[in-house]
Design an enzyme around this catalytic site. Sequence first.
Site, mmCIF file in Angstrom:
data_model
loop_
_atom_site.group_PDB
_atom_site.id
_atom_site.type_symbol
_atom_site.label_atom_id
_atom_site.label_comp_id
_atom_site.label_asym_id
_atom_site.label_seq_id
_atom_site.Cartn_x
_atom_site.Cartn_y
_atom_site.Cartn_z
ATOM 1 N N GLY A 55 0.878 -1.088 -0.201
ATOM 2 C CA GLY A 55 0.091 -0.156 0.045
ATOM 3 C C GLY A 55 0.784 1.217 -0.127
ATOM 4 N N CYS A 82 5.383 -6.081 1.415
ATOM 5 C CA CYS A 82 5.704 -4.720 1.276
ATOM 6 C C CYS A 82 5.113 -3.921 2.636
ATOM 7 C CB CYS A 82 5.256 -4.083 -0.010
ATOM 8 S SG CYS A 82 5.969 -2.581 -0.378
ATOM 9 N N TYR A 83 4.165 -2.900 2.426
ATOM 10 C CA TYR A 83 3.500 -2.422 3.459
ATOM 11 C C TYR A 83 3.087 -3.276 4.377
ATOM 12 C CZ TYR A 83 0.346 0.606 6.295
ATOM 13 O OH TYR A 83 -0.411 1.200 7.277
ATOM 14 N N HIS A 169 7.841 -8.093 -3.707
ATOM 15 C CA HIS A 169 6.760 -8.395 -4.298
ATOM 16 C C HIS A 169 6.757 -9.775 -5.221
ATOM 17 C CE1 HIS A 169 4.422 -4.778 -3.574
ATOM 18 N NE2 HIS A 169 5.517 -4.057 -3.743
ATOM 19 N N GLU A 171 4.070 -11.667 -6.072
ATOM 20 C CA GLU A 171 3.224 -11.711 -6.992
ATOM 21 C C GLU A 171 3.604 -11.096 -8.403
ATOM 22 O OE1 GLU A 171 3.376 -9.750 -4.587
ATOM 23 O OE2 GLU A 171 2.590 -7.819 -5.013
ATOM 24 N N GLY A 224 -22.550 -12.754 -26.359
ATOM 25 C CA GLY A 224 -21.372 -13.203 -27.518
ATOM 26 C C GLY A 224 -20.103 -13.092 -26.842
ATOM 27 N N GLY A 225 -20.126 -12.084 -25.904
ATOM 28 C CA GLY A 225 -18.888 -11.996 -25.071
ATOM 29 C C GLY A 225 -18.647 -13.156 -24.151
ATOM 30 N N ASP A 227 -18.129 -13.478 -20.900
ATOM 31 C CA ASP A 227 -18.922 -13.762 -19.549
ATOM 32 C C ASP A 227 -20.277 -14.050 -19.838
ATOM 33 O OD1 ASP A 227 -16.611 -12.627 -18.546
ATOM 34 O OD2 ASP A 227 -17.376 -10.639 -18.109
ATOM 35 N N SER A 228 -20.965 -13.531 -20.663
ATOM 36 C CA SER A 228 -22.404 -13.755 -20.812
ATOM 37 C C SER A 228 -22.401 -15.494 -21.478
ATOM 38 C CB SER A 228 -23.082 -12.865 -21.537
ATOM 39 O OG SER A 228 -22.983 -12.930 -23.091
ATOM 40 N N SER A 229 -21.583 -15.754 -22.348
ATOM 41 C CA SER A 229 -21.328 -17.225 -22.994
ATOM 42 C C SER A 229 -21.362 -18.029 -22.040
ATOM 43 C CB SER A 229 -20.563 -17.271 -24.038
ATOM 44 O OG SER A 229 -20.641 -16.210 -25.150
ATOM 45 N N LYS A 366 -11.249 -12.991 -14.428
ATOM 46 C CA LYS A 366 -11.545 -13.323 -15.984
ATOM 47 C C LYS A 366 -10.990 -14.583 -16.470
ATOM 48 C CE LYS A 366 -13.427 -11.479 -19.674
ATOM 49 N NZ LYS A 366 -14.514 -10.820 -19.754
#
Length: 508
Positions: A55, A82-83, A169, A171, A224-225, A227-229, A366
């Site tokens: 942070g 870190c922080y 870090h 990550e 058709g994207g 997420d909705s698919s 995602k």
Amino acid sequence: MDKQTVIVLDFGGQYNQLIARRVRECNVYCEVLPFHTPIERIRAYNPVGIIFTGGPADVFDDNSPKADPAIFTLGVPVLGICYGLQYMCQAFGGQVYSAPVREYGKTGIWYDARCPLFDDVESPAFCWMSHTNQVKTVPNGFEIVAHTADCPVAAMQDPVRRMYGVQFHPEVMHTKNGEKMLHNFLYKVCGCTGDWTMSGYAQAQVAEIRKKVGDGKVLLALSGGVDSSVAAALLSRAVGDQLTCIFVDTGMMRKNEGDEVQAAFEDSGMQFIRVNAEARFLEKLKGVDDPERKRKIIGEEFIRVFEAEAKKLGRVDFLVQGTIYPDIIESGLGDAAVIKSHHNVGGLPNYVDFKEIIEPLRPLFKDEVRALGRELGLPEYLVTRQPFPGPGLAIRVIGEITKEKLEILREADAVVREEIAGCGVDANQYFAVLTNVRSVGVMGDARTYDYMVAVRAVSTTDFMTADYCKIPYETLDKISSRLVNEVQHINRVVYDITSKPPATIEWE
Ligand code: XMP
């Protein structure tokens, strides 16, 4: 779903989501919560581990972010990054100060093999640093387990209380073996078993959705994207023909896109309704060249078409939304309930009569949505689809939209995407834009006066900022000659070399 959970406590670091994604990649479920989350709420998760993010604050400032002090009495292992390390240090009575030398970027580091985080991690190696403050003296019970040339306490541990902290870090991919360190923390310190998998999630969701829906009717707006698919595939598996998907083809889709979506879903058992509404949209967009008005018109018209179809179904009980986890983290530090104001489905809940919203992708990143899509058997081209704006090609045809311009752009865009996909550059989004500029050219012996196409290709992790891609000249050559030769009415091609900011990814 009964699963082990790690809590990522967010102190405002830019990598908070990245940490959570890395944990999930280790097959461990985690949630990002704000640093001030009350201890009762954290305890309710029964976490097996806690990670403090970095942070921007100075831990020695009076109003620097602090967790509920009871966090250290839960008996749960903690990793401070870190922080997070500095906060842990101060909380246990150690000292943090503003160091004379700031460390930023790839930094040489020596790890101590006594620390379980560094099992099977080579030393010395490079890590990613980004700090001015650092630990001066470690608290009682802690020992130093890594250092760099300018940072004597690059990591510390108290194996008895199971407290660990790293100044760098892990990550970030520039930290060599960083993912191994997180894996070590999860598996060797927290005792994780790796019970978070997309097949498990799919099974649990199917059962949960069936229980919730009973014999009710479910409605989903399929764009058709990705997420909705994926949401459609999941709901279809759970409730079959109780689900109706309405796919509004606005006529602003890419080449073959409408047919591909239809092919992927038509025979899957659900009720699939495709509404070919191109003419309606074109009519409404006639003479409109202002980008915001175009977006508004498309959003409103979409709702009208959807509403008309939904009304034919009578009352529906559930409406599905493709909200995903980053929407939730970004909009409320993990504790706000929001419905994504996506252009395609924005406003629907006010227009359609339904009882409840189902958000089956709500906890997923995602990458996980894509993995779930594969798990559910969706074709790869749907699962790996690039983000595509709700208003579609309407905001890539600059100025007034006509059917002819859309056709030109569809063909040009298909060529651009084919060439960039095969050129070896890691672009996250790439497409063609039909500019409103016409220019003079010469083809054969004749003068032409035709459109200029712009090629856009960006690399980005979050689409909030983006760099334009350094596409090889050979690829640009090929795109240019294919566009001019294969697509009618194009006689000039330019490459967009602006990053975001100051430009945006889309042109409108
Ligand atoms: P910009 O152009 O703002 O785009 O840099 C960032 C990302 O968002 C996508 N985009 C949209 N997505 N509805 C969407 O669902 C929209 O209205 C919209 N406008 C832009 C864009 O493609 C890029 O990935």
